[in-house]
Design a protein around this motif. Structure first.
Motif, short mmCIF file in Angstrom:
data_model
loop_
_atom_site.label_atom_id
_atom_site.label_comp_id
_atom_site.label_asym_id
_atom_site.label_seq_id
_atom_site.Cartn_x
_atom_site.Cartn_y
_atom_site.Cartn_z
N LYS A 279 50.03 52.78 -0.19
CA LYS A 279 51.21 53.62 -0.37
C LYS A 279 52.45 52.79 -0.03
O LYS A 279 52.37 51.82 0.72
CB LYS A 279 51.14 54.83 0.56
N GLU A 280 53.60 53.18 -0.58
CA GLU A 280 54.81 52.39 -0.34
C GLU A 280 55.12 52.27 1.14
O GLU A 280 55.55 51.22 1.61
CB GLU A 280 56.00 53.03 -1.08
N GLU A 281 54.86 53.35 1.92
CA GLU A 281 55.16 53.29 3.35
C GLU A 281 54.21 52.39 4.12
O GLU A 281 54.44 52.10 5.30
CB GLU A 281 55.15 54.70 3.95
N ASP A 282 53.12 51.96 3.46
CA ASP A 282 52.16 51.08 4.12
C ASP A 282 52.27 49.62 3.69
O ASP A 282 51.44 48.79 4.08
CB ASP A 282 50.73 51.58 3.85
N LEU A 283 53.30 49.30 2.90
CA LEU A 283 53.52 47.91 2.52
C LEU A 283 53.78 47.07 3.77
O LEU A 283 54.27 47.58 4.78
CB LEU A 283 54.70 47.81 1.56
N PRO A 284 53.47 45.77 3.72
CA PRO A 284 53.69 44.94 4.91
C PRO A 284 55.10 45.03 5.47
O PRO A 284 55.29 45.00 6.68
CB PRO A 284 53.38 43.52 4.39
N ARG A 285 56.09 45.14 4.59
CA ARG A 285 57.46 45.30 5.05
C ARG A 285 58.30 45.99 3.98
O ARG A 285 58.03 45.88 2.79
CB ARG A 285 58.08 43.96 5.46
N ASN A 286 59.31 46.69 4.43
CA ASN A 286 60.24 47.34 3.51
C ASN A 286 61.52 47.65 4.27
O ASN A 286 61.54 47.67 5.50
CB ASN A 286 59.63 48.64 2.94
N ALA A 287 62.60 47.85 3.53
CA ALA A 287 63.88 48.21 4.13
C ALA A 287 64.36 49.51 3.50
O ALA A 287 64.31 49.68 2.27
CB ALA A 287 64.91 47.10 3.91
N LEU A 288 64.82 50.42 4.34
CA LEU A 288 65.35 51.71 3.92
C LEU A 288 66.73 51.89 4.56
O LEU A 288 67.12 51.12 5.45
CB LEU A 288 64.43 52.84 4.38
N TYR A 289 67.46 52.89 4.10
CA TYR A 289 68.64 53.27 4.87
C TYR A 289 68.17 53.79 6.23
O TYR A 289 67.03 54.21 6.40
CB TYR A 289 69.43 54.36 4.14
N GLY A 290 69.07 53.77 7.19
CA GLY A 290 68.71 54.15 8.54
C GLY A 290 68.19 55.57 8.68
O GLY A 290 67.49 55.88 9.65
N ASP A 291 68.53 56.44 7.73
CA ASP A 291 68.04 57.82 7.78
C ASP A 291 66.67 57.97 7.12
O ASP A 291 66.15 59.08 7.00
CB ASP A 291 69.05 58.78 7.14
N GLY A 292 66.08 56.86 6.66
CA GLY A 292 64.77 56.90 6.05
C GLY A 292 64.77 57.06 4.55
O GLY A 292 63.71 57.02 3.91
N SER A 293 65.95 57.20 3.94
CA SER A 293 66.03 57.32 2.48
C SER A 293 65.98 55.94 1.83
O SER A 293 66.27 54.93 2.46
CB SER A 293 67.30 58.05 2.06
N ARG A 294 65.59 55.90 0.56
CA ARG A 294 65.41 54.64 -0.14
C ARG A 294 66.75 53.96 -0.44
O ARG A 294 67.72 54.63 -0.81
CB ARG A 294 64.66 54.85 -1.45
N ILE A 295 66.77 52.66 -0.32
CA ILE A 295 67.92 51.87 -0.78
C ILE A 295 67.71 51.60 -2.26
O ILE A 295 66.66 51.09 -2.66
CB ILE A 295 68.03 50.54 -0.01
N GLU A 296 68.69 51.94 -3.07
CA GLU A 296 68.56 51.78 -4.51
C GLU A 296 68.39 50.31 -4.88
O GLU A 296 69.07 49.44 -4.32
CB GLU A 296 69.79 52.35 -5.22
N THR A 297 67.51 50.05 -5.82
CA THR A 297 67.28 48.67 -6.28
C THR A 297 68.56 48.07 -6.84
O THR A 297 68.83 46.88 -6.65
CB THR A 297 66.18 48.64 -7.36
N SER A 298 69.40 48.88 -7.50
CA SER A 298 70.67 48.39 -8.05
C SER A 298 71.59 47.87 -6.95
O SER A 298 72.35 46.91 -7.15
CB SER A 298 71.37 49.48 -8.85
N VAL A 299 71.53 48.50 -5.78
CA VAL A 299 72.33 48.06 -4.64
C VAL A 299 71.85 46.69 -4.15
O VAL A 299 72.65 45.78 -3.89
CB VAL A 299 72.27 49.10 -3.50
N ILE A 300 70.53 46.54 -4.03
CA ILE A 300 69.96 45.25 -3.61
C ILE A 300 70.31 44.16 -4.62
O ILE A 300 70.64 43.02 -4.25
CB ILE A 300 68.44 45.36 -3.44
N GLU A 301 70.27 44.49 -5.90
CA GLU A 301 70.62 43.52 -6.95
C GLU A 301 72.07 43.06 -6.81
O GLU A 301 72.36 41.87 -6.97
CB GLU A 301 70.39 44.14 -8.32
N GLU A 302 72.97 43.98 -6.48
CA GLU A 302 74.37 43.58 -6.32
C GLU A 302 74.54 42.70 -5.08
O GLU A 302 75.30 41.72 -5.11
CB GLU A 302 75.29 44.80 -6.21
N ILE A 303 73.85 43.03 -4.01
CA ILE A 303 73.92 42.21 -2.80
C ILE A 303 73.45 40.79 -3.11
O ILE A 303 74.12 39.81 -2.74
CB ILE A 303 73.07 42.84 -1.68
N ASN A 304 72.31 40.67 -3.79
CA ASN A 304 71.79 39.34 -4.15
C ASN A 304 72.76 38.60 -5.05
O ASN A 304 72.93 37.37 -4.93
CB ASN A 304 70.43 39.49 -4.84
#
Length: 353
Positions: A279-304
């Motif tokens: 399950k996604e929550e069982d991946l070795p590592r992941n980053a979410l917003y501090g409230d537990g909601s997903r960070i949009e992939t488009s946001v990560i793409e802009e950061i990169n």
């Protein structure tokens, strides 16, 4: 002709000052400009500041000890300093140089990448396969405490590639969409880590202990939520800063590793393979917003994209030492061919309030 003789005498006098190796040392006041020269990789590109010897046989460790205030000023201004063409060849000299600048080195604890201890608190750089790149990041920005300084020593340059790109974290913060910054300032970043699946670092490596009580004590102290899922599996969650204020300059910097931990950082084939059994929550590592909601992939793409847009690359030369203010400058690694040996030392621990 008399002017030439005068200059030669001055150079010989400076050499005698800096070439001492033992015995009682007396305070010597010498302006930095007499012994070193500074330059940049390209005109208008001010990261890193390159420092080279102006004369032969400058004792870099002694020079640094006598010019710490001047060096600190340059580091706060530019974010990074590259020492080049000095006679630093062994690990003990590298270790002593860091101590001359910043005092005692600190241990690499609460790890996120594989490293080997070389001597004391000197480590290898991240031991990822040569064909892999390492995204730009500030060291331990996934935690609530980190080193303020990080130094790299090129013992052996790669045959091809292997550069350490760097970027000004102030510029990353400035260039990001204000709406993205607002979201991260408001919510922060939650790092989720699952240890013990054979897919990432084991918790014994991360926490540098085999004692579960010591792990729990560390987590309590660092405000890390933890859950033992069985005898060998551990899950942790920690909410950390996305933005930081530099304690000396007062400047705002982009300071997190959301883009490294985020699920989108995995190669597509690897991600699909993992999600077919986990399950996604069982991946070795992941980053979410501090409230537990997903960070949009488009946001990560802009950061990169901003990281790549603002990055600076230089080719290593053997004996190079790169000193970064870990809050003002991020670093990464490009793929390489051949043997490459770059060592790392960290200093000046800092805890977020």
């Amino acid at each position: 002709m008399s002017s030439v003789r005068k200059n030669n005498s001055s150079v010989k006098f400076i050499k005698r000052i800096m070439n001492f190796k033992s015995g009682r040392r007396k305070p010597i006041i010498v302006s930095p400009e007499e012994l070193i020269k500074t330059e940049f990789i390209l005109p208008g590109q001010h990261l890193p500041l390159i420092i080279k010897p102006q004369v032969n046989d400058v004792n870099l460790i002694a020079w640094v000890a006598n010019n710490r205030d001047w060096l600190e000023t340059q580091l706060f201004k530019y974010g990074g300093i590259l020492f080049r063409n000095f006679n630093i060849k062994v690990v003990t000299d590298f270790e002593q140089l860091i101590k001359s600048i910043s005092g005692e080195l600190i241990e690499y604890s609460y790890r996120s990448t594989p490293r080997s201890q070389v001597s004391g608190n000197i480590y290898t750089s991240t031991e990822y396969p040569a064909e892999e790149s390492i995204p730009l990041h500030n060291e331990m920005a996934y935690a609530r405490s980190w080193p303020k300084k990080i130094c790299f020593f090129c013992v052996k340059a790669a045959t091809e590639g292997g550069e350490t790109p760097i970027v000004d974290s102030r510029k990353v913060f400035q260039q990001l969409d204000p709406k993205i910054k607002e979201q991260f300032i408001l919510k922060k970043v939650m790092y989720v880590r699952n240890y013990g699946q054979g897919l990432d670092l084991q918790w014994q490596n991360v926490f540098q202990t085999t004692n579960k009580l010591e792990v729990e004590s560390y987590c309590h102290h660092a405000n890390i939520e933890f859950e033992w899922q069985d005898e060998s599996n551990l899950k942790t969650r920690q909410v950390c800063q996305a933005i930081a204020t530099h304690p000396r300059t007062g400047e705002m910097v982009w300071f997190n590793q959301a883009h490294l931990f985020h699920i989108s950082n995995l190669k597509t084939a690897v991600r699909n393979s993992l999600l077919s059994v986990l399950k996604e929550e069982d991946l070795p590592r992941n980053a979410l917003y501090g409230d537990g909601s997903r960070i949009e992939t488009s946001v990560i793409e802009e950061i990169n994209q901003i990281y790549q847009q603002e990055s600076v690359t230089f080719s290593w030369q053997e004996g190079d030492i790169l000193m970064l203010d870990n809050m003002l400058a991020a670093h990464g690694r490009k793929p390489f061919i051949g043997d490459r040996k770059v060592l790392v030392g960290m200093a000046e621990p800092y805890c977020a309030s």
